[in-house]
Write an enzyme that holds these catalytic residues in place. Structure first.
Site, PDB file in Angstrom:
ATOM      1  NE  ARG A 265      -4.189  -1.532   0.041  1.00  0.00           N
ATOM      2  CZ  ARG A 265      -5.268  -1.346  -0.695  1.00  0.00           C
ATOM      3  NH1 ARG A 265      -5.409  -0.207  -1.369  1.00  0.00           N
ATOM      4  NH2 ARG A 265      -6.193  -2.266  -0.795  1.00  0.00           N
ATOM      5  CD  GLU A 294      -3.162   3.576  -5.827  1.00  0.00           C
ATOM      6  OE1 GLU A 294      -4.276   3.048  -6.052  1.00  0.00           O
ATOM      7  OE2 GLU A 294      -2.209   2.948  -5.335  1.00  0.00           O
ATOM      8  CG  HIS A 313      -3.335  -0.502  -6.699  1.00  0.00           C
ATOM      9  ND1 HIS A 313      -3.666   0.325  -5.657  1.00  0.00           N
ATOM     10  CD2 HIS A 313      -3.388  -1.757  -6.186  1.00  0.00           C
ATOM     11  CE1 HIS A 313      -3.919  -0.377  -4.574  1.00  0.00           C
ATOM     12  NE2 HIS A 313      -3.749  -1.656  -4.868  1.00  0.00           N
TER      13      HIS A 313
END
Length: 346
Positions: A265, A294, A313
């Site tokens: 993360r 993001e 991601h």
């Protein structure tokens, strides 16, 4: 009386896959309705107080649209749809929410308990996918796959990468430090063992499996791992304790020339400190899969560095993640209908 089930999927967790697995587990004598949202083609959102979603960390979907769709359903199956306290007040018939994620961060859990709604999730749903991706990330950096690829794309034949002073190293001669020994970290360790590398694990809340101990895996303090590892790969959860775990001080304790991998993360990393270490060469290369913000800004400085591989991601995205998560959600629905306790209550 048929159980009414509302399914809101998206373009990853397809609603028809949810439906298929639920019908397989429970039979087709159910009243099921489905809706597909536009994620990931459109980005998710993060806690919005203006919409009463400040207790929801990340989600996708308009609250009114979600409530209208759930309607009188007793069972709600979703991946990203939000459920706030105000939304639950409008859904008095809702009894079970099955979230096909590792954590129910799109649900106000305190409100769910107040309203007597059972919430279940799918811990470790993408652990295998992320673990495999991590191995690929490590190899891309240690064996110069990214460097060679980017050069060829520009029409450059990097024959110099065969030089002894520039070529990559084999994992068999390296020490790999794994920070975090949960669902993903344990699978990463298992895969790494096949390469014959020395493996260090740092996690203050677990013990190694007997199998890993017998294979020579070492459980060490974080400082020891940072000082000894040629590759550091991050697999911790974000908590108050781990937020900003990789920072100026911890980076300084890493071995010069280390390779850094983050498929966990973004908030675990101080990206300004990482940038400085990559520019100075203290960290020789990095593979970054998750970020503090993001999508990342197009002018983000790390995008300009030649010694970084970045992906949007996607480590947990695999076809098997979809089917496995749907299977587990369906089993929870089956158990609820049968009056059995849930497997993974939140």
């Amino acid at each position: 009386m048929q159980k009414k089930i509302a399914i809101i999927g998206d373009r990853f967790m397809l609603p028809d896959v949810f439906r298929s697995e639920i019908e397989k587990a429970c039979g087709n004598r159910l009243d099921i309705r489905t809706l597909e949202m536009a994620w990931p083609d459109e980005p998710m959102e993060f806690g919005n107080p203006a919409l009463g979603l400040d207790k929801v960390k990340e989600y996708f979907g308009d609250p009114d649209e979600v409530v209208d769709f759930i309607g009188d359903a007793e069972i709600f199956v979703t991946q990203l749809s939000p459920l706030s306290d105000a939304m639950m007040r409008r859904l008095p018939g809702l009894k079970l929410v099955a979230v096909s994620r590792g954590g129910p961060i799109n649900i106000d859990m305190a409100a769910a308990k107040t309203h007597g709604i059972t919430v279940v999730n799918v811990p470790g749903r993408n652990a295998s996918a992320v673990a495999e991706f991590t191995i690929g990330a490590i190899l891309a950096e240690t064996r110069l796959i990214r460097v060679g690829h980017e050069a060829l794309r520009k029409g450059e034949w990097r024959g110099d990468l065969y030089r002894a002073d520039r070529t990559g190293r084999e994992l068999s001669e390296m020490t790999v430090g794994v920070i975090g020994y949960g669902n993903i970290g344990t699978k990463v360790v298992r895969l790494l063992r096949a390469f014959g590398c020395r493996i260090l694990v740092s996690d203050p809340y677990v013990q190694l499996s007997a199998d890993d101990r017998n294979a020579g895996v070492e459980l060490v303090a974080l400082d020891d791992l940072l000082a000894r590892s040629d590759v550091v790969t991050l697999h911790s959860r974000v908590t108050a304790e781990t937020r900003g775990l990789i920072n100026k001080d911890t980076i300084a304790r890493m071995k010069p020339g280390v390779i850094f991998i983050n498929t966990a993360r973004g908030p675990l990393v101080d990206y300004d400190a990482l940038y400085d270490a990559l520019v100075s060469g203290h960290i020789a290369g990095a593979m970054l899969e998750t970020f503090a913000v993001e999508p990342v800004p197009s002018d983000w400085p790390l995008l300009q560095l030649p010694n970084v591989t970045l992906t949007p991601h996607i480590a947990g995205a695999s076809v098997r993640t979809v089917t496995y998560a749907a299977e587990q959600a369906a089993e929870e629905v089956r158990r609820f209908i049968a009056g059995l306790p849930p497997v993974n209550p939140c």
